[in-house]
Enzyme design. Structure first.
Site, short mmCIF file in Angstrom:
data_model
loop_
_atom_site.label_atom_id
_atom_site.label_comp_id
_atom_site.label_asym_id
_atom_site.label_seq_id
_atom_site.Cartn_x
_atom_site.Cartn_y
_atom_site.Cartn_z
N GLU A 138 0.82 -1.06 -0.64
CA GLU A 138 -0.25 0.07 -0.14
C GLU A 138 1.04 1.20 0.22
OE1 GLU A 138 -4.14 2.45 2.34
OE2 GLU A 138 -2.03 0.71 3.38
N TRP A 194 -7.79 -1.30 -0.14
CA TRP A 194 -9.21 -0.23 0.00
C TRP A 194 -10.16 -0.42 -1.24
CZ3 TRP A 194 -9.09 5.20 -0.03
CH2 TRP A 194 -8.04 5.48 0.79
N TYR A 221 -4.86 9.95 -1.16
CA TYR A 221 -3.55 9.81 0.06
C TYR A 221 -2.12 10.75 -1.19
CZ TYR A 221 -5.57 7.44 3.17
OH TYR A 221 -6.25 7.11 4.66
N ARG A 273 -6.14 11.56 11.69
CA ARG A 273 -6.99 12.31 11.88
C ARG A 273 -8.40 10.77 11.85
NH1 ARG A 273 -11.07 11.20 8.75
NH2 ARG A 273 -11.02 10.37 6.89
N CYS A 283 -6.85 9.62 6.14
CA CYS A 283 -6.66 9.42 7.34
C CYS A 283 -5.27 9.40 7.72
CB CYS A 283 -6.90 7.94 8.23
SG CYS A 283 -8.83 7.04 7.34
N ASP A 295 -8.81 3.64 13.07
CA ASP A 295 -8.95 1.91 13.31
C ASP A 295 -7.57 1.20 13.77
OD1 ASP A 295 -10.07 -0.61 13.27
OD2 ASP A 295 -10.09 -0.60 11.20
#
Length: 359
Positions: free
Chosen positions: A59, A81, A134, A206, A186, A209
């Site tokens: 990733e 994703w 991203y 931000r 995130c 999980d």
């Protein structure tokens, strides 16, 4: 990895309950936390469950290449994703009402979507797009004059030419592009600092999980620290992880109904805070599963509490080490991860930790 276990304990022992509208799931969480990982002591890959390093590393390479489509990840059997891409596809085609989240219809349509991604390149080119997420922002940030800015190239050049600068930043939070993204970033702020021969990375996230995402984030940005340090001639030292809204997923009703009752929350947290040794987390897990409603069909494993309690019962093990091929960063990310990055002496505690990620 006691830092990570301490975070898990803080969330389950003192967190608050919240309903999250995007995922339509309940969470228990805290507003902020900070962890510091000393990369000189070993590579911080979670050892109390198995985190296959290829997944977060692939990733990261995908981000560093500036890609925005899941197609290349799916081809590498990486599905981090895919649910987000499907949800974005439904929204762009006005299909969300027809396939509501957490429904049998959504699950069935998602299976068809995944098959078409694998078999139909034209469909994948359109339906697999996530928008300017991203890494696309890292490599293709649009300026006010519509010029594309390669933040990664600028970062590497800036560190080499102006070592002491405080401008060594990768930002993925492009307010103008947020509406086009399948999900806002995130981890959205990466700032590198150089002191003497050492390089540190501070990452601000931000939304976190804590069971599924955070172990990936720790591994991924620790690797990023190594890659940038190696490229610029410095020694990777600290990865500073700044969490905002860090949470554990509680699933959907009827399972999540347990957590909407304040008395249940107080009882769980009272029992949790009384735990004195790792074995007692197993007993608390048993009590929890005896007192919560069952998970509905198609929504199994969306409640992460049983998994977290199992993980807390495990003893952290010695951290592995990392080996990176000595070639330029921009060449590394074009190659298969297994050819250029290796993790040595990784011996995680292997158990059934396959919870379902919220999308």
């Amino acid at each position: 990895m006691e830092q990570y276990h301490q975070l898990l304990k803080e969330i389950l022992g003192r967190g608050d309950i919240q309903f999250e509208p995007r995922t339509q799931e309940y969470t228990i969480g805290i507003s902020a936390w900070q962890s510091i990982y000393d990369l000189r002591e070993g590579f911080p890959l979670i050892t109390t469950k198995n985190v296959p390093p290829r997944l977060p590393f692939e990733e990261l390479f995908w981000k560093l290449r500036g890609e925005r489509n899941v197609k290349s990840l799916v081809e590498r059997n990486i599905h981090i994703w895919t649910q987000n891409a499907f949800d974005h596809y439904l929204e762009r085609n006005d299909l969300r009402e027809k396939f509501p989240k957490h429904s049998k219809e959504w699950n069935e349509e998602f299976e068809k979507y995944q098959q078409r991604l694998r078999e139909d390149p034209l469909f994948a080119a359109e339906a697999g797009d996530l928008g300017p997420v991203y890494g696309y922002q890292w490599r293709h940030w649009r300026s006010s004059s519509s010029k594309q800015i390669d933040q990664l190239q600028n970062l590497l050049r800036g560190i080499k030419e102006r070592v002491g600068s405080r401008y060594h930043v990768l930002s993925a939070w492009n307010v103008g592009d947020l509406p086009e993204m399948a999900i806002g970033p995130c981890p959205f702020w990466h700032q590198f600092s150089v002191f003497g021969e050492n390089m540190d990375l501070t990452m601000v996230q931000r939304s976190c999980d804590v069971f599924l995402g955070v172990p990936f984030n720790i591994a991924q940005d620790s690797l990023l620290t190594h890659l940038v340090a190696n490229e610029t001639g410095f020694r990777p030292r600290f990865f500073n992880h700044s969490y905002v809204n860090v949470h554990a997923y509680l699933g959907v009703p009827p399972r999540a109904d347990f957590w909407t009752n304040a008395d249940n929350v107080r009882e769980f947290q009272k029992r949790f805070r009384k735990v004195e040794n790792r074995e007692e987390y197993v007993e608390l897990r048993k009590w929890y599963l005896e007192n919560v409603p069952p998970e509905s069909s198609g929504n199994e494993r969306k409640d992460h509490i049983p998994f977290i309690l199992t993980q807390l019962s495990k003893q952290p093990r010695k951290l592995p080490s990392i080996r990176i091929k000595n070639i330029p960063l921009l060449e590394i990310i074009q190659l298969p991860v297994e050819d250029v990055v290796g993790i040595e002496n990784y011996q995680p505690d292997k158990w059934d930790s396959k919870a379902i990620m919220a999308a």
